[in-house]
Design a protein around this motif. Structure first.
Motif, PDB file in Angstrom:
ATOM      1  N   THR A 457      23.125 -12.106   9.995  1.00 45.47           N
ATOM      2  CA  THR A 457      24.164 -12.214  11.015  1.00 45.47           C
ATOM      3  C   THR A 457      24.457 -10.869  11.676  1.00 45.47           C
ATOM      4  O   THR A 457      24.615 -10.772  12.894  1.00 45.47           O
ATOM      5  CB  THR A 457      25.462 -12.762  10.369  1.00 45.47           C
ATOM      6  OG1 THR A 457      25.146 -13.950   9.664  1.00 45.47           O
ATOM      7  CG2 THR A 457      26.508 -13.057  11.431  1.00 45.47           C
ATOM      8  N   ASN A 458      24.502  -9.803  10.830  1.00 45.81           N
ATOM      9  CA  ASN A 458      24.989  -8.518  11.332  1.00 45.81           C
ATOM     10  C   ASN A 458      23.928  -7.423  11.495  1.00 45.81           C
ATOM     11  O   ASN A 458      24.156  -6.455  12.227  1.00 45.81           O
ATOM     12  CB  ASN A 458      26.067  -7.974  10.376  1.00 45.81           C
ATOM     13  CG  ASN A 458      27.239  -8.924  10.260  1.00 45.81           C
ATOM     14  OD1 ASN A 458      28.053  -9.005  11.147  1.00 45.81           O
ATOM     15  ND2 ASN A 458      27.301  -9.664   9.161  1.00 45.81           N
ATOM     16  N   VAL A 460      20.196  -7.879  11.721  1.00 46.36           N
ATOM     17  CA  VAL A 460      18.887  -8.140  12.318  1.00 46.36           C
ATOM     18  C   VAL A 460      18.744  -7.427  13.657  1.00 46.36           C
ATOM     19  O   VAL A 460      17.720  -6.791  13.932  1.00 46.36           O
ATOM     20  CB  VAL A 460      18.640  -9.660  12.469  1.00 46.36           C
ATOM     21  CG1 VAL A 460      17.398  -9.905  13.311  1.00 46.36           C
ATOM     22  CG2 VAL A 460      18.489 -10.307  11.108  1.00 46.36           C
ATOM     23  N   SER A 461      19.797  -7.511  14.475  1.00 45.57           N
ATOM     24  CA  SER A 461      19.721  -6.866  15.795  1.00 45.57           C
ATOM     25  C   SER A 461      19.558  -5.359  15.647  1.00 45.57           C
ATOM     26  O   SER A 461      18.821  -4.721  16.409  1.00 45.57           O
ATOM     27  CB  SER A 461      20.967  -7.185  16.621  1.00 45.57           C
ATOM     28  OG  SER A 461      22.128  -6.742  15.921  1.00 45.57           O
ATOM     29  N   LEU A 462      20.223  -4.790  14.620  1.00 43.07           N
ATOM     30  CA  LEU A 462      20.121  -3.355  14.358  1.00 43.07           C
ATOM     31  C   LEU A 462      18.690  -2.968  14.011  1.00 43.07           C
ATOM     32  O   LEU A 462      18.136  -1.989  14.532  1.00 43.07           O
ATOM     33  CB  LEU A 462      21.065  -3.004  13.199  1.00 43.07           C
ATOM     34  CG  LEU A 462      21.358  -1.539  12.924  1.00 43.07           C
ATOM     35  CD1 LEU A 462      22.146  -0.925  14.058  1.00 43.07           C
ATOM     36  CD2 LEU A 462      22.132  -1.415  11.626  1.00 43.07           C
ATOM     37  N   LYS A 464      15.972  -4.717  14.662  1.00 44.69           N
ATOM     38  CA  LYS A 464      15.094  -4.968  15.815  1.00 44.69           C
ATOM     39  C   LYS A 464      15.153  -3.814  16.805  1.00 44.69           C
ATOM     40  O   LYS A 464      14.129  -3.384  17.345  1.00 44.69           O
ATOM     41  CB  LYS A 464      15.496  -6.278  16.495  1.00 44.69           C
ATOM     42  CG  LYS A 464      15.007  -7.526  15.771  1.00 44.69           C
ATOM     43  CD  LYS A 464      15.391  -8.783  16.530  1.00 44.69           C
ATOM     44  CE  LYS A 464      14.849 -10.030  15.838  1.00 44.69           C
ATOM     45  NZ  LYS A 464      15.269 -11.284  16.520  1.00 44.69           N
ATOM     46  N   ASP A 465      16.363  -3.302  17.019  1.00 45.85           N
ATOM     47  CA  ASP A 465      16.520  -2.168  17.949  1.00 45.85           C
ATOM     48  C   ASP A 465      15.765  -0.952  17.447  1.00 45.85           C
ATOM     49  O   ASP A 465      15.076  -0.269  18.210  1.00 45.85           O
ATOM     50  CB  ASP A 465      18.006  -1.822  18.112  1.00 45.85           C
ATOM     51  CG  ASP A 465      18.730  -2.818  18.996  1.00 45.85           C
ATOM     52  OD1 ASP A 465      18.024  -3.588  19.687  1.00 45.85           O
ATOM     53  OD2 ASP A 465      19.968  -2.837  18.982  1.00 45.85           O
ATOM     54  N   LYS A 468      12.025  -1.435  17.876  1.00 46.78           N
ATOM     55  CA  LYS A 468      11.549  -1.351  19.260  1.00 46.78           C
ATOM     56  C   LYS A 468      11.648   0.060  19.827  1.00 46.78           C
ATOM     57  O   LYS A 468      10.767   0.511  20.563  1.00 46.78           O
ATOM     58  CB  LYS A 468      12.345  -2.318  20.135  1.00 46.78           C
ATOM     59  CG  LYS A 468      12.012  -3.787  19.879  1.00 46.78           C
ATOM     60  CD  LYS A 468      12.934  -4.681  20.686  1.00 46.78           C
ATOM     61  CE  LYS A 468      12.664  -6.162  20.364  1.00 46.78           C
ATOM     62  NZ  LYS A 468      13.624  -7.042  21.064  1.00 46.78           N
ATOM     63  N   LEU A 483      13.075  -6.595   8.356  1.00 45.71           N
ATOM     64  CA  LEU A 483      12.967  -7.889   9.034  1.00 45.71           C
ATOM     65  C   LEU A 483      12.163  -8.880   8.195  1.00 45.71           C
ATOM     66  O   LEU A 483      12.489 -10.065   8.130  1.00 45.71           O
ATOM     67  CB  LEU A 483      12.320  -7.706  10.408  1.00 45.71           C
ATOM     68  CG  LEU A 483      13.166  -6.946  11.453  1.00 45.71           C
ATOM     69  CD1 LEU A 483      12.324  -6.589  12.660  1.00 45.71           C
ATOM     70  CD2 LEU A 483      14.381  -7.783  11.869  1.00 45.71           C
TER      71      LEU A 483
END
Length: 926
Positions: A457-458, A460-462, A464-465, A468, A483
């Protein structure tokens, strides 16, 4: 020049007159002109006597030899050469000459006296030359001589080490100022000399409390620590072994018997405490090399936690927590990328985590565990500093270390206020080292599914950033592993995929790409395997991985590298690929019930079915998985945790499932590698390894599969599989393996008996399962060659023989053949059993007749041999047999035409009839 005979006579006169020089002159002239070999021999013999008088023993021996060359029985020449050789110190050669003289003249007192004296001198010289004192001194002389040849020094060093392993040799070294001389070797600073000295000291300490105490006081604990601290892996390991020998001797852990006398040392507690404190100081010292630190941590891991949890004394764990827990945490927190860090190897921090786990597990109550957690909590809080990221990443690295060790402690600390916020802040830092430490902590802290859900929830985006944006491959790969871990939170449950269809395959493909990239360092490539360890929960990923042979080979090569922190991830990946993890049995009725009540029902991936698993195993074997596993088993025992051992055992068992693959496993060292896995580790791991051993032993030649003395170590694991709690397949294959071992030699049969396997084997002979019963009987058939087993059958008050006879009457041919074979061997070895056999059951005669009439030629042959043994054992019994229908049966068999298939039975029947004729029970055919 004159007449040689005349010159000889002149020489004799001068000799008798005592003018030895004139005599030599005459004899020398005579030698020059003499052509007669016999006369020449006499002249040489005489001149030899002159040289003896002149004490020129070399020439005396040479002249005597010239005389002996002409006449080997020249007793005077032989004795003179004997005298000369004695003076030259060549006692063994002199002894041979006088021995020859005494043979020629057995009553000559001079010869007999010389023979006795030389014999005694030789013994004395041998004792002096080869005495331990002389050898010890000689070795030290060689080692301390700077000009001595290198090969001689190596030989002397090895001899000294071997000598120190014997109690008598160790005592001689100790008493002859050996410790001081060994210190001189250490002070040379030469690695080979230091190694020789340390290994010799280890031999001297082994099993001897007094010598161990004296050595640590003479050498000094701090001195030994400074030696272990050097940046030389071999020296650090040898010094660690020396400390272990000292520790075992002082605590009495070494139960072996050395020498005739035991040494009395009243109290060793102070010495043990001093050693423990010194090793704890090494853990956090900047003056200690990475190899030295590893060995200090290994010593603590081996000696601080209790070996047996039933032992009430866990004071060493409490002492270590009070005096060393912060030092171990300091090691966990080191960040190699920062300046001014402790020297470490790739394995140091994992060893520290394992040590923390073992100490925590050794605690006995909640207050002790709370104290452990409080010290960790306090240490981490003391490092947090909003103005100093170096301290922050040290604290977060400590959390990572705890998450890899006592996970519960790390998990609680991750939940403390502020910890997660700092990890997130570090992920957003511009410094790459901050990002790397934070990502690793995120990976380790998302082990439990509940926490993984929080991160999905908290976090994954971190991740992924980071993946990338960063250009740093080391950070990129760690973010990817995070990941991967989150993507595999549902395990092998096909219905609980966290990411979109195909995402895990893409992640795995990237991991494989990094794994095969030789330009990346081992530590970074290790993270690629970590990613695969999570992703291979997905069967699509497993299938893709085994199709990629370069990736598999790259993983196997990394498993063989010095960085052993990789082992767990490799083991996880292999367990997933072989589906050798525990699977919950799915009962259809319960599935329907769960669906009806709208509960979650795990689903199996289509590619996790048997055919796919078998195919994957074949590809792993082809890529060389067995040799990689064999290397992994040999890893440092601290790194190779019990959990990792269990996973390796599971993989081996899966590989050995198909009997056609077992030869490949043996050829690549799998048989040898399984033995330690079957003897140490978790209970489940030992059983799995023992089962794999049984599969190999059941169909392979044990002498090839387990060469040398290792074959005797296989017995215990196989016997453990006979326990009633083990399943039928484990019982069966263990019995088959033991059957093969029992067929080899009496030493192995005795070993099987010593492991108390006989009662279990006897029980399985009457198991309600045809194959198990047959295997147990075949095993007994081989064991009856052993006299101890025969004696058990002879004992009064047991039904063993009766049950064996009844098994001979069973319908199962394989069972009959084994039982009849055992009966034939028993009756051949013990005549008393032939008589006992007739008393155990009234059916004995009927059963023997059935055996002798059997269609199977092997069973028939065994039955007839047993009958012959009974004929040979007792005349009354022989008469009873011949008066029965057996005579007709034997006659029919004996009259058959020669037939290769039945020849042994036919010949045995003819032998029985010949025996009956010899006993006068039947008359020869007319």
């Amino acid at each position: 020049m004159g007449d040689p005979v005349q010159l000889k006579e002149e020489g004799n006169k001068y000799f008798q007159a005592g003018d030895i020089d004139k005599a030599i002159e005459c004899y020398t002239k005579a030698i020059k002109v003499c052509k007669d070999k016999k006369v020449l021999a006499v002249i040489f013999r005489n001149r030899s006597a002159c040289y003896l008088k002149k004490e020129n023993y070399s020439n005396a021996a040479s002249d005597a030899s010239r005389a002996i060359d002409v006449d080997g029985s020249d007793i005077k020449a032989l004795y003179r050469r004997c005298q000369a050789l004695e003076k030259l110190g060549k006692l063994d050669m002199a002894f041979k000459d006088v021995q020859r003289c005494a043979t020629l003249e057995p009553k000559n007192k001079t010869f007999l006296e010389t023979l006795r004296r030389l014999g005694a001198d030789i013994q004395k010289k041998l004792k002096t030359t080869f005495s331990t004192d002389s050898r010890v001194q000689n070795m030290f002389d060689i080692l301390l001589d700077d000009e001595m040849d290198k090969d001689k020094k190596e030989k002397a060093a090895n001899n000294l080490i071997v000598l120190a392993r014997e109690d008598a040799g160790a005592e001689r070294i100790f008493e002859n100022n050996g410790v001081q001389l060994l210190m001189k070797l250490i002070d040379t600073g030469k690695p080979e000399m230091i190694l020789a000295a340390i290994r010799t000291l280890a031999g001297m300490c082994t099993g001897h409390k007094a010598r161990a105490t004296a050595i640590i006081h003479l050498v000094g604990i701090n001195k030994l620590c400074s030696i272990m601290a050097v940046d030389n892996e071999e020296i650090a390991l040898a010094t660690c072994n020396l400390f272990q020998c000292v520790y075992d001797s002082l605590t009495g852990s070494d139960q072996r018997i050395y020498g005739k006398e035991e040494s009395l040392v009243l109290d060793t507690s102070n010495d043990l405490k001093t050693i423990l404190l010194a090793i704890l100081d090494m853990v956090a010292s900047k003056n200690v090399s990475g190899h030295g630190r590893d060995q200090a941590l290994n010593l603590l891991t081996k000696n601080v936690p209790r070996k047996d949890k039933k032992d009430p004394d866990h004071s060493k764990a409490l002492f270590t927590i009070d005096h060393g827990l912060r030092k171990i945490l300091k090691v966990c927190g080191q960040v190699p990328e920062l300046p001014d860090q402790l020297p470490m190897t790739e394995n140091t921090q994992l060893i520290a985590s394992v040590l923390l786990s073992k100490i925590y597990d050794d605690l006995r109550c909640d207050p002790e565990r709370d104290n452990f957690r409080d010290i960790c909590d306090e240490y981490i809080k003391s490092k947090f500093d909003p103005n100093n990221n170096d301290k922050n990443i040290h604290a977060i690295n400590v959390v990572s270390g705890l998450l890899q060790g006592p996970f519960d402690v790390g998990n609680i600390l991750v939940g403390r206020q502020g910890v997660m916020e700092i990890m997130v802040a570090l992920c957003g830092s511009e410094r790459e080292v901050d990002q790397m430490v934070a990502v690793e902590a995120l990976i380790h802290s998302s082990t439990k599914t509940s926490r993984a859900s929080f991160f999905i929830t908290n976090g994954v985006s971190l991740l992924k950033d980071l993946y990338k944006k960063t250009k740093n491959e080391k950070i990129k790969i760690r973010a990817l592993v995070g990941l991967c871990k989150l993507g595999s939170a549902g395990g092998d449950d096909y219905s609980m995929r966290q990411f979109a269809e195909g995402s895990t395959e893409k992640l795995a493909k990237q991991c494989r790409k990094w794994l095969c990239n030789p330009t990346l360092d081992v530590r970074t490539r290790k993270w690629a395997i970590e990613g695969l360890a999570y992703l291979t929960n997905d069967a699509d990923v497993k299938d893709d991985f085994v199709e990629d042979e370069p990736a598999m080979r790259a993983m196997f090569e990394l498993a063989k590298s010095k960085d052993k922190t990789i082992l767990y991830a490799v083991a996880c990946t292999l367990v997933n690929c072989t589906n050798s993890y525990d699977k919950k049995e799915i009962i259809p009725e319960l599935v329907q019930l769960a669906k009806f009540s709208k509960q979650h029902v795990p689903e199996q991936h289509p590619k996790d079915k048997k055919d796919f698993i078998v195919s994957r195993i074949k590809k792993l074997l082809k890529a060389g998985v067995t040799s990689a596993l064999a290397v992994m088993v040999k890893a440092d025992s601290t790194i190779l945790t019990d959990q990792t051992k269990e996973m390796l055992a599971r993989v081996f068992l899966a590989l050995a499932e198909d009997s056609r693959d077992r030869g490949t496993i043996v050829a690549h060292g799998g048989g040898k590698a399984l033995i330690p896995l079957a003897l140490e580790g978790t209970e489940a791991g030992k059983v799995k390894a023992a089962h794999a051993l049984a599969k190999i032993a059941a169909i392979s030649n044990p002498e090839i599969a387990f060469p040398g003395e290792r074959i005797y170590e296989v017995v215990r694991p196989l016997v453990l599989l006979l326990h009633p709690e083990r399943d039928g397949m484990q019982n069966y294959e263990a019995l088959m393996g033991l059957t093969n071992l029992a067929a080899l030699n009496d030493k192995l049969r005795v070993k099987i008996l010593k492991e108390k396997a006989l009662p279990e084997i006897e029980n399985y002979m009457f198991e309600d399962h045809d194959q198990i019963r047959q295997a147990a009987t075949e095993c007994m058939c081989n064991l009856v060659c052993c006299k101890e087993v025969q004696d058990r059958y002879l004992e009064d008050g047991n039904d063993k023989l009766k049950l064996l006879v009844l098994l001979c009457g069973e319908d199962d041919e394989k069972l009959q053949r084994a039982a009849a074979g055992a009966l034939a061997m028993l009756t051949a070895a013990q005549k008393k059993l032939c008589i006992k056999l007739t008393k155990v059951t009234g059916q004995w005669l009927e059963i023997m007749q059935r055996l002798c009439l059997h269609d199977n030629p092997q069973i028939q042959h065994r039955g007839i041999v047993a009958v012959y043994n009974m004929l040979d054992a007792d005349e009354e019994l022989a008469k009873k047999l011949i008066e029965s229908e057996l005579l007709e049966i034997l006659s029919v068999v004996a009259k058959q035409e020669d037939n290769p298939k039945r020849q042994p039975a036919i010949d045995a029947a003819r032998t029985c009839l010949s025996k009956a004729m010899d006993l006068g029970l039947i008359k020869p055919f007319a």
